[in-house]
Design a protein around this motif. Structure first.
Motif, PDB file in Angstrom:
ATOM      1  N   PRO A  36       0.810  -1.229   0.000  1.00  0.00           N
ATOM      2  CA  PRO A  36       0.000   0.000   0.000  1.00  0.00           C
ATOM      3  C   PRO A  36       0.842   1.276   0.000  1.00  0.00           C
ATOM      4  CG  PRO A  36      -0.868  -1.594   1.557  1.00  0.00           C
ATOM      5  CD  PRO A  36       0.442  -2.150   1.082  1.00  0.00           C
ATOM      6  N   ALA A  37       1.993   1.246   0.675  1.00  0.00           N
ATOM      7  CA  ALA A  37       2.843   2.439   0.685  1.00  0.00           C
ATOM      8  C   ALA A  37       3.332   2.774  -0.722  1.00  0.00           C
ATOM      9  CB  ALA A  37       4.033   2.225   1.613  1.00  0.00           C
ATOM     10  N   HIS A  39       1.694   2.040  -3.431  1.00  0.00           N
ATOM     11  CA  HIS A  39       0.524   2.545  -4.148  1.00  0.00           C
ATOM     12  C   HIS A  39       0.324   4.026  -3.886  1.00  0.00           C
ATOM     13  CE1 HIS A  39      -4.013   1.951  -5.241  1.00  0.00           C
ATOM     14  NE2 HIS A  39      -3.327   2.577  -6.173  1.00  0.00           N
ATOM     15  N   ARG A  40       0.520   4.446  -2.638  1.00  0.00           N
ATOM     16  CA  ARG A  40       0.387   5.864  -2.317  1.00  0.00           C
ATOM     17  C   ARG A  40       1.448   6.693  -3.026  1.00  0.00           C
ATOM     18  NH1 ARG A  40      -1.250   3.582   2.679  1.00  0.00           N
ATOM     19  NH2 ARG A  40       0.886   3.504   3.463  1.00  0.00           N
ATOM     20  N   ARG A  41       2.635   6.137  -3.191  1.00  0.00           N
ATOM     21  CA  ARG A  41       3.693   6.865  -3.905  1.00  0.00           C
ATOM     22  C   ARG A  41       3.397   6.954  -5.407  1.00  0.00           C
ATOM     23  NH1 ARG A  41       9.195   7.033  -1.673  1.00  0.00           N
ATOM     24  NH2 ARG A  41       9.098   6.637   0.570  1.00  0.00           N
ATOM     25  N   GLY A  43       0.453   6.839  -6.848  1.00  0.00           N
ATOM     26  CA  GLY A  43      -0.742   7.621  -7.137  1.00  0.00           C
ATOM     27  C   GLY A  43      -1.634   6.928  -8.162  1.00  0.00           C
ATOM     28  N   THR A 102      -7.617   0.955  -5.881  1.00  0.00           N
ATOM     29  CA  THR A 102      -7.580   2.412  -5.756  1.00  0.00           C
ATOM     30  C   THR A 102      -8.675   2.910  -4.831  1.00  0.00           C
ATOM     31  OG1 THR A 102      -6.667   2.596  -7.994  1.00  0.00           O
ATOM     32  CG2 THR A 102      -7.658   4.567  -7.049  1.00  0.00           C
ATOM     33  N   ASP A 105      -7.813   1.933  -1.194  1.00  0.00           N
ATOM     34  CA  ASP A 105      -6.743   2.750  -0.632  1.00  0.00           C
ATOM     35  C   ASP A 105      -7.266   4.116  -0.206  1.00  0.00           C
ATOM     36  OD1 ASP A 105      -3.736   3.134  -0.221  1.00  0.00           O
ATOM     37  OD2 ASP A 105      -4.209   4.821  -1.547  1.00  0.00           O
ATOM     38  N   ARG A 106      -8.098   4.724  -1.049  1.00  0.00           N
ATOM     39  CA  ARG A 106      -8.654   6.032  -0.699  1.00  0.00           C
ATOM     40  C   ARG A 106      -9.585   5.927   0.501  1.00  0.00           C
ATOM     41  NH1 ARG A 106     -10.104   8.613  -6.691  1.00  0.00           N
ATOM     42  NH2 ARG A 106      -7.931   8.774  -7.418  1.00  0.00           N
ATOM     43  N   ARG A 109      -7.451   5.449   3.652  1.00  0.00           N
ATOM     44  CA  ARG A 109      -6.751   6.680   4.017  1.00  0.00           C
ATOM     45  C   ARG A 109      -7.707   7.687   4.648  1.00  0.00           C
ATOM     46  NH1 ARG A 109      -3.266   8.958  -0.831  1.00  0.00           N
ATOM     47  NH2 ARG A 109      -4.873   7.973  -2.095  1.00  0.00           N
ATOM     48  N   ARG A 174      -7.563  -5.958   2.138  1.00  0.00           N
ATOM     49  CA  ARG A 174      -6.260  -5.826   1.479  1.00  0.00           C
ATOM     50  C   ARG A 174      -5.733  -7.183   1.031  1.00  0.00           C
ATOM     51  NH1 ARG A 174      -4.121  -1.113   0.912  1.00  0.00           N
ATOM     52  NH2 ARG A 174      -4.452   0.619   2.351  1.00  0.00           N
TER      53      ARG A 174
END
Length: 218
Positions: A36-37, A39-41, A43, A102, A105-106, A109, A174
């Motif tokens: 997941p980290a 994925h955040r990078r 975007g 996606t 993840d949103r 967060r 996840r």
């Protein structure tokens, strides 16, 4: 309509973009689902690559059908076309999983941000009125009432975010997303390799091997 690019058949040109971008999309989507980290990078990159791959596959098969119609019948070409038709379901599944990852993840967060905001906020004072009933009770029962404060009693309560803020168990979601992404990515890459192998056999099977210059002993 027979599609050409700069006077050349479009299929040999488009197929190279597909052979590169589709496996790349599969690997990026799987990696983003597993980490997941990352994925955040990245975007929107995983979702964007999956969308491009999904658009390329029908274009590639369409131009391949046009080229096949202009070539003599061959079982190798037929096999190549058959395998190519089986790629779209894999890529569609990859795109669908990318959309789900996606969204997840949103959602997570957002839930995490709400939880952190609640945790950092001061305790909320909740007024709980306490009715003084000692006067209306018999004298023998007033012992317990004496220990209760008269008037209003203030109690502090700190709200916490619900465990279902992300629409379910985050860990389980996840794990499911990662498992599906790995399956879809593996199936996509394997199918691309099979298609490429069949295409190479169809393209080069009728080409005679060039003799070596020293083959005649001269």
């Amino acid at each position: 309509m027979y599609l050409k690019i700069f006077g050349l058949p479009a299929h040999p040109l488009v197929v190279h973009a597909t052979a590169v971008l589709v496996p790349l999309a599969a690997l990026v989507v799987a990696a983003a689902a597993l980490w997941p980290a990352l994925h955040r990078r990245l975007g929107p990159l995983p979702l964007g690559l999956a969308a491009v791959a999904l658009a390329l596959v029908p274009l590639t098969t369409s131009t391949g059908d046009q080229l096949e119609a202009r070539l003599p019948e061959s079982p190798l070409i037929a096999r190549h076309a058959e395998l190519a038709d089986g790629l779209l379901p894999w890529v569609f599944g990859l795109f669908t999983i990318s959309v789900f990852v996606t969204w997840l993840d949103r959602r997570l967060r957002k839930a995490t941000a709400v939880t952190e905001q609640l945790a950092s906020s001061p305790a909320v004072a909740v007024d709980v009125p306490v009715v003084a009933g000692a006067a209306s009770r018999p004298a023998g029962t007033a012992g317990t009432a004496a220990s209760q404060p008269s008037g209003e009693q203030r109690q502090s309560a700190t709200p916490t975010a619900p465990t279902a803020a992300a629409g379910g168990n985050p860990v389980a979601l996840r794990l499911v997303a990662a498992l599906l992404a790995v399956v879809a990515a593996t199936g996509t890459v394997v199918q691309v390799v099979r298609i490429g192998d069949a295409g190479a056999k169809a393209a080069w099977s009728d080409v005679p091997a060039a003799p070596r210059p020293d083959a005649d002993g001269g």
